[in-house]
Design a protein around this motif. Structure first.
Motif, PDB file in Angstrom:
ATOM      1  N   UNK A   1       0.817  -1.210   0.000  1.00 50.32           N
ATOM      2  CA  UNK A   1       0.000   0.000   0.000  1.00 50.32           C
ATOM      3  C   UNK A   1       0.848   1.255   0.000  1.00 50.32           C
ATOM      4  N   UNK A   2       2.165   1.063  -0.059  1.00 53.41           N
ATOM      5  CA  UNK A   2       3.056   2.222  -0.014  1.00 53.41           C
ATOM      6  C   UNK A   2       3.108   2.885  -1.366  1.00 53.41           C
ATOM      7  N   UNK A   3       3.181   4.157  -1.386  1.00 54.99           N
ATOM      8  CA  UNK A   3       3.287   4.840  -2.660  1.00 54.99           C
ATOM      9  C   UNK A   3       4.724   5.282  -2.847  1.00 54.99           C
ATOM     10  N   UNK A   4       5.171   5.128  -4.088  1.00 56.58           N
ATOM     11  CA  UNK A   4       6.554   5.472  -4.421  1.00 56.58           C
ATOM     12  C   UNK A   4       6.949   6.855  -3.937  1.00 56.58           C
ATOM     13  N   UNK A   5       6.025   7.784  -4.080  1.00 59.63           N
ATOM     14  CA  UNK A   5       6.321   9.173  -3.768  1.00 59.63           C
ATOM     15  C   UNK A   5       6.747   9.349  -2.311  1.00 59.63           C
ATOM     16  N   UNK A   6       6.342   8.411  -1.445  1.00 60.03           N
ATOM     17  CA  UNK A   6       6.663   8.563  -0.030  1.00 60.03           C
ATOM     18  C   UNK A   6       7.932   7.830   0.374  1.00 60.03           C
ATOM     19  N   UNK A   7       8.535   7.111  -0.567  1.00 60.30           N
ATOM     20  CA  UNK A   7       9.742   6.359  -0.230  1.00 60.30           C
ATOM     21  C   UNK A   7      10.961   7.265  -0.315  1.00 60.30           C
ATOM     22  N   UNK A   8      11.967   6.934   0.510  1.00 62.17           N
ATOM     23  CA  UNK A   8      13.190   7.720   0.370  1.00 62.17           C
ATOM     24  C   UNK A   8      13.960   7.219  -0.853  1.00 62.17           C
ATOM     25  N   UNK A   9      14.863   8.075  -1.326  1.00 56.63           N
ATOM     26  CA  UNK A   9      15.551   7.804  -2.581  1.00 56.63           C
ATOM     27  C   UNK A   9      16.349   6.494  -2.539  1.00 56.63           C
ATOM     28  N   UNK A  10      16.962   6.179  -1.383  1.00 55.47           N
ATOM     29  CA  UNK A  10      17.763   4.963  -1.256  1.00 55.47           C
ATOM     30  C   UNK A  10      16.911   3.713  -1.407  1.00 55.47           C
ATOM     31  N   UNK A  11      15.704   3.751  -0.864  1.00 58.57           N
ATOM     32  CA  UNK A  11      14.801   2.596  -0.962  1.00 58.57           C
ATOM     33  C   UNK A  11      14.398   2.353  -2.403  1.00 58.57           C
ATOM     34  N   UNK A  12      14.104   3.435  -3.115  1.00 57.96           N
ATOM     35  CA  UNK A  12      13.727   3.307  -4.520  1.00 57.96           C
ATOM     36  C   UNK A  12      14.872   2.683  -5.308  1.00 57.96           C
ATOM     37  N   UNK A  13      16.067   3.184  -5.049  1.00 63.56           N
ATOM     38  CA  UNK A  13      17.238   2.696  -5.753  1.00 63.56           C
ATOM     39  C   UNK A  13      17.469   1.206  -5.478  1.00 63.56           C
ATOM     40  N   UNK A  14      17.313   0.791  -4.214  1.00 61.53           N
ATOM     41  CA  UNK A  14      17.498  -0.623  -3.852  1.00 61.53           C
ATOM     42  C   UNK A  14      16.430  -1.498  -4.503  1.00 61.53           C
ATOM     43  N   UNK A  15      15.176  -0.998  -4.505  1.00 62.83           N
ATOM     44  CA  UNK A  15      14.067  -1.771  -5.086  1.00 62.83           C
ATOM     45  C   UNK A  15      14.268  -1.936  -6.591  1.00 62.83           C
ATOM     46  N   UNK A  16      14.877  -0.942  -7.204  1.00 67.13           N
ATOM     47  CA  UNK A  16      15.123  -1.011  -8.651  1.00 67.13           C
ATOM     48  C   UNK A  16      16.234  -2.022  -8.956  1.00 67.13           C
ATOM     49  N   UNK A  17      17.312  -1.949  -8.169  1.00 61.74           N
ATOM     50  CA  UNK A  17      18.449  -2.850  -8.398  1.00 61.74           C
ATOM     51  C   UNK A  17      18.028  -4.300  -8.206  1.00 61.74           C
ATOM     52  N   UNK A  18      17.151  -4.566  -7.233  1.00 65.20           N
ATOM     53  CA  UNK A  18      16.757  -5.945  -6.922  1.00 65.20           C
ATOM     54  C   UNK A  18      15.466  -6.322  -7.644  1.00 65.20           C
ATOM     55  N   UNK A  19      15.184  -5.681  -8.776  1.00 65.68           N
ATOM     56  CA  UNK A  19      13.925  -5.983  -9.476  1.00 65.68           C
ATOM     57  C   UNK A  19      13.959  -7.430  -9.967  1.00 65.68           C
ATOM     58  N   UNK A  20      12.757  -7.979 -10.157  1.00 65.52           N
ATOM     59  CA  UNK A  20      12.692  -9.386 -10.560  1.00 65.52           C
ATOM     60  C   UNK A  20      11.691  -9.575 -11.691  1.00 65.52           C
ATOM     61  N   UNK A  21      11.849 -10.669 -12.384  1.00 66.82           N
ATOM     62  CA  UNK A  21      10.948 -10.947 -13.508  1.00 66.82           C
ATOM     63  C   UNK A  21       9.556 -11.209 -12.991  1.00 66.82           C
ATOM     64  N   UNK A  22       8.593 -10.768 -13.763  1.00 69.41           N
ATOM     65  CA  UNK A  22       7.210 -10.941 -13.333  1.00 69.41           C
ATOM     66  C   UNK A  22       6.647 -12.219 -13.928  1.00 69.41           C
TER      67      UNK A  22
END
Ligand SMILES: [Zn+2]
Length: 205
Positions: free
Chosen positions: A184-205
């Protein structure tokens, strides 16, 4: 006749300004009154230049024809930046999420703004979200990976699966931001480091 009075004792034009301000997200009547008093106190150095900028943006703001980012011309700064990598499109729900991804400085490709999520309840279908246009862009821009950066809400995840299905057979890899984006978290409320980590650890859908 005395001028008509409001309960604040402010003239009607200023009262109208307070009412308009109070409609902004995050501002209620009390903070709107304080903001207006502050603007009036700084009317030459802050209010007049702000009014000028607002008028200009009201005149020129439009959706980027390609990605849906807010722009002041047909194409936004991301789409016209030749230095950005082609081949990757990051799909976001709204412009605030695009800006959040940009603040994270972890993504160097281009974007596609859906403008919402699929919702049977609100009668929002694929056409409303420019999903057909996303499919067109895959071929036109030689995209090899579509990264879904959608919020972890039920509607966000329904939309993610719909897009993955719509892109089946196009040969493009569909990945999703890793967990780390809270439920339920919205990207806009995440800190920049979290976004960067979530992007690096992305996975195939
Ligand atoms: Zn754009």
């Amino acid at each position: 006749m005395p001028p008509s009075r409001s309960h604040d004792g402010a003239p009607r034009e200023i009262e109208a300004l307070i009412e308009a301000m109070a409609r902004l997200p995050g501002l209620g009547p009390r903070s709107a009154r304080r903001a207006v008093l502050h603007l009036i106190a700084k009317r030459r150095t802050l209010m007049a230049p702000m009014a000028e900028t607002m008028a200009r943006v009201a005149d020129t703001a439009q959706a980027c024809m390609t990605c849906g980012n807010i722009s002041t011309s047909d194409l936004c700064p991301v789409c016209t930046d030749e230095g950005r990598a082609t081949g990757q499109i990051c799909v976001v729900e709204d412009v605030a999420d695009l800006w959040a991804m940009e603040r994270g400085q972890a993504f160097d490709g281009r974007y596609h703004v859906l403008g919402g999520t699929l919702s049977a309840l609100d009668d929002i279908g694929p056409e409303d979200l420019h999903i057909p246009r996303l499919v067109d862009r895959i071929a036109a821009e030689r995209v090899t990976e579509v990264i879904l950066a959608l919020n972890a809400t039920v509607d966000g995840q329904t939309t993610a699966h719909y897009i993955a299905e719509a892109l089946e057979g196009t040969g493009v890899a569909v990945t999703s931001l890793a967990q780390g984006v809270p439920i339920g978290g919205e990207l806009d409320y995440l800190d920049d480091g979290t976004i960067s980590a979530a992007l690096k650890a992305r996975k195939a859908l």
